[in-house]
Write a protein that holds these residues in place. Structure first.
Motif, short mmCIF file in Angstrom:
data_model
loop_
_atom_site.label_atom_id
_atom_site.label_comp_id
_atom_site.label_asym_id
_atom_site.label_seq_id
_atom_site.Cartn_x
_atom_site.Cartn_y
_atom_site.Cartn_z
N PRO A 23 0.83 -1.21 0.00
CA PRO A 23 0.00 0.00 0.00
C PRO A 23 0.86 1.26 0.00
CG PRO A 23 -0.80 -1.56 1.64
CD PRO A 23 0.53 -2.08 1.16
N GLY A 24 0.57 2.18 -0.90
CA GLY A 24 1.31 3.44 -0.96
C GLY A 24 2.25 3.52 -2.15
N VAL A 25 2.64 2.39 -2.73
CA VAL A 25 3.50 2.41 -3.91
C VAL A 25 2.65 1.96 -5.10
CG1 VAL A 25 5.63 1.58 -4.95
CG2 VAL A 25 5.46 1.79 -2.48
N SER A 26 2.68 2.74 -6.17
CA SER A 26 1.82 2.48 -7.31
C SER A 26 2.53 1.68 -8.40
CB SER A 26 1.32 3.80 -7.89
OG SER A 26 0.72 3.61 -9.14
N GLY A 27 1.85 0.65 -8.90
CA GLY A 27 2.37 -0.08 -10.05
C GLY A 27 2.46 0.82 -11.26
N GLY A 28 1.53 1.79 -11.35
CA GLY A 28 1.58 2.76 -12.45
C GLY A 28 2.82 3.62 -12.39
N THR A 29 3.27 3.95 -11.18
CA THR A 29 4.51 4.72 -11.03
C THR A 29 5.70 3.93 -11.55
OG1 THR A 29 3.64 5.87 -9.08
CG2 THR A 29 6.02 5.87 -9.36
N ILE A 30 5.75 2.64 -11.22
CA ILE A 30 6.84 1.79 -11.69
C ILE A 30 6.81 1.67 -13.21
CG2 ILE A 30 7.88 -0.50 -11.56
CD1 ILE A 30 8.08 1.14 -8.98
N ALA A 31 5.60 1.55 -13.78
CA ALA A 31 5.47 1.49 -15.24
C ALA A 31 6.00 2.77 -15.87
CB ALA A 31 4.01 1.28 -15.62
N PHE A 104 5.12 1.40 8.36
CA PHE A 104 5.77 1.47 7.05
C PHE A 104 4.77 1.95 6.00
CE2 PHE A 104 7.20 -0.73 3.09
CZ PHE A 104 8.41 -0.08 2.94
N PHE A 105 3.56 1.38 6.02
CA PHE A 105 2.51 1.79 5.09
C PHE A 105 2.15 3.26 5.29
CE2 PHE A 105 0.58 -2.78 4.81
CZ PHE A 105 1.70 -3.18 4.08
N PHE A 106 2.11 3.70 6.57
CA PHE A 106 1.76 5.07 6.89
C PHE A 106 2.75 6.04 6.22
CE2 PHE A 106 1.16 8.89 9.39
CZ PHE A 106 -0.18 8.85 9.78
N GLY A 107 4.03 5.72 6.35
CA GLY A 107 5.06 6.57 5.73
C GLY A 107 4.95 6.57 4.22
N LEU A 108 4.66 5.41 3.63
CA LEU A 108 4.51 5.31 2.18
C LEU A 108 3.37 6.21 1.68
CD1 LEU A 108 4.77 1.44 1.57
CD2 LEU A 108 6.42 3.15 0.84
N ILE A 109 2.24 6.16 2.37
CA ILE A 109 1.06 6.88 1.91
C ILE A 109 1.24 8.39 2.08
CG2 ILE A 109 -1.40 7.24 2.33
CD1 ILE A 109 -1.59 4.24 2.96
N VAL A 110 1.85 8.83 3.19
CA VAL A 110 2.09 10.26 3.40
C VAL A 110 2.96 10.81 2.27
CG1 VAL A 110 3.24 11.97 4.85
CG2 VAL A 110 1.77 10.24 5.89
N ALA A 111 4.07 10.12 1.98
CA ALA A 111 4.97 10.59 0.92
C ALA A 111 4.29 10.55 -0.44
CB ALA A 111 6.24 9.73 0.91
N SER A 112 3.52 9.51 -0.71
CA SER A 112 2.82 9.40 -1.99
C SER A 112 1.83 10.54 -2.18
CB SER A 112 2.08 8.06 -2.09
OG SER A 112 3.00 6.99 -2.12
N GLY A 290 8.46 3.87 9.42
CA GLY A 290 7.67 4.94 8.82
C GLY A 290 8.55 5.86 7.99
N ALA A 291 9.72 6.21 8.55
CA ALA A 291 10.67 7.05 7.81
C ALA A 291 11.19 6.33 6.57
CB ALA A 291 11.83 7.44 8.73
N ALA A 292 11.43 5.01 6.70
CA ALA A 292 11.92 4.23 5.56
C ALA A 292 10.88 4.22 4.44
CB ALA A 292 12.23 2.80 6.01
N GLY A 293 9.61 4.05 4.80
CA GLY A 293 8.55 4.08 3.80
C GLY A 293 8.45 5.42 3.12
N PHE A 294 8.58 6.49 3.89
CA PHE A 294 8.53 7.85 3.35
C PHE A 294 9.67 8.08 2.36
CE2 PHE A 294 9.22 12.39 3.29
CZ PHE A 294 7.94 12.94 3.34
N LEU A 295 10.88 7.68 2.76
CA LEU A 295 12.05 7.90 1.91
C LEU A 295 12.04 7.02 0.66
CD1 LEU A 295 14.81 8.23 4.66
CD2 LEU A 295 13.78 10.06 3.29
N LEU A 296 11.42 5.84 0.77
CA LEU A 296 11.35 4.94 -0.38
C LEU A 296 10.62 5.60 -1.54
CD1 LEU A 296 11.71 2.18 -1.73
CD2 LEU A 296 9.60 1.44 -0.61
N ILE A 297 9.53 6.30 -1.26
CA ILE A 297 8.76 6.98 -2.30
C ILE A 297 9.62 8.02 -3.00
CG2 ILE A 297 6.77 8.45 -2.76
CD1 ILE A 297 6.09 5.54 -2.18
N TYR A 298 10.41 8.77 -2.23
CA TYR A 298 11.25 9.80 -2.83
C TYR A 298 12.40 9.18 -3.61
CZ TYR A 298 8.67 13.60 -0.81
OH TYR A 298 7.66 14.49 -0.52
N ALA A 299 12.86 8.01 -3.19
CA ALA A 299 13.89 7.30 -3.96
C ALA A 299 13.33 6.88 -5.32
CB ALA A 299 14.37 6.07 -3.19
N ILE A 300 12.06 6.44 -5.34
CA ILE A 300 11.40 6.08 -6.59
C ILE A 300 11.26 7.30 -7.49
CG2 ILE A 300 9.22 5.29 -7.60
CD1 ILE A 300 8.90 3.43 -5.20
#
Length: 310
Positions: A23-31, A104-112, A290-300
């Motif tokens: 949750p929080g990472v989009s397959g469309g973003t990866i595409a 982790f999901f919380f951080g992903l969704i905030v960053a997304s 949570g921080a790792a999830g947040f930073l993962l989105i910005y790495a993408i």
């Protein structure tokens, strides 16, 4: 085309599948990052009336070329490989490490949500109202819906149809949609256990949904781009109420296996959680993940920018 080309497409599909499980990472973003987004959209949209006519007439070769079948098969094969291989892992983590994985999901969704906000060209009263409407609807769903939504075939079908739209829309995750609809854990469990009836119903919903949404989302983004993006951002922010890691069970029920499951929950602070449950709140691990999830989105996002510069 060469086998290596289709192998690369399958690997890109695997990356999309990995994203859609979280949750929080989009397959469309990866595409988008991997450079197959536009071809994916056009291939999905080609599955329409003309394609069905070719299929009905038995013109299988023409049908396959019309829908860009080799491309779709390679990508969808990769998506399926990732989903089936990761489902058991996600089920295990949600069962044995719920606080850490929800953080982790919380951080992903905030960053997304913050990145999706950048896609809004102009913020005005329309986009502001759209954002507020999205937040209100998502928040309302998380408040009025019990922790368990129906497991009936029609709701599984609906979940597949709605969640699949994320595959063709950068910035919003299919797993996030399932989370909002209360079906994430159920579908992951079904995939991990190879529950074929549930999987087939979900896939049927996904197939019908992706064909319909590819046209609908294309129209909405073309005519109401900023308002559509603002609503999607609102959905993500409103859903944070559901993924808050520390909860108190207000009402519970006994499922068909005789296990006591939460029915209605409310969010509480970590120290309140420790006091009420007598269990460790795992605050340090939650903050770290949570921080790792947040930073993962910005790495993408950085990876996407690097691809565009090439």
């Amino acid at each position: 085309m060469k086998f290596s080309h289709y192998l690369l497409l399958t690997l890109k599909g695997c990356a999309m599948g990995m994203a859609d499980v979280v949750p929080g990472v989009s397959g469309g973003t990866i595409a988008f990052i991997s450079g197959i987004y536009e071809e994916l959209i056009e291939s999905i949209r080609s599955v329409g009336v003309e394609a069905l006519r070719l299929l009905a007439r038995g013109r299988l070769t023409a049908f396959w070329h019309h829908i860009n079948g080799s491309f779709l098969l390679a990508v969808l094969l990769g998506v399926a490989i990732s989903i089936f291989s990761l489902a058991r892992l996600m089920t295990y983590l949600l069962t044995h490490h719920p606080i850490e994985i929800w953080a982790f999901f919380f951080g992903l969704i905030v960053a997304s949500a913050l990145l999706v906000a950048r896609q809004v060209g102009t913020w005005n009263w329309r986009t502001g109202l759209s954002l507020a409407a999205g937040i209100a609807v998502a928040w309302w769903i998380t408040v009025v819906s019990p922790a368990e939504t129906p497991d009936d075939w029609w709701f599984v079908l609906l979940s597949g149809a709605v969640a699949i739209c994320a595959m063709i829309l950068p910035g919003i995750s299919g797993a996030f949609i399932l989370l909002l609809m209360g079906k994430y854990h159920y579908i992951m469990q079904a995939v991990g256990d190879l529950n074929i009836p549930v999987i087939l119903v979900f896939v049927a919903g996904a197939v019908s949904g992706i064909i319909a949404f590819s046209h609908l989302l294309s129209w909405l983004l073309k005519h109401w781009h900023d308002c559509t993006i603002a609503v999607l951002m609102g959905f993500m922010l409103g859903s944070l109420n559901k993924v808050w890691p520390w909860k108190q069970t207000v009402e519970s029920y006994t499922d068909s296996h005789g296990q006591t499951m939460p029915l209605v929950e409310r969010n509480i602070l970590p120290d309140t959680f420790e006091r009420l449950s007598g269990s460790d709140a795992h605050l340090g691990e939650a903050l770290l993940l949570g921080a790792a999830g947040f930073l993962l989105i910005y790495a993408i996002e950085l990876a996407a920018k690097a691809v565009l510069r090439k």
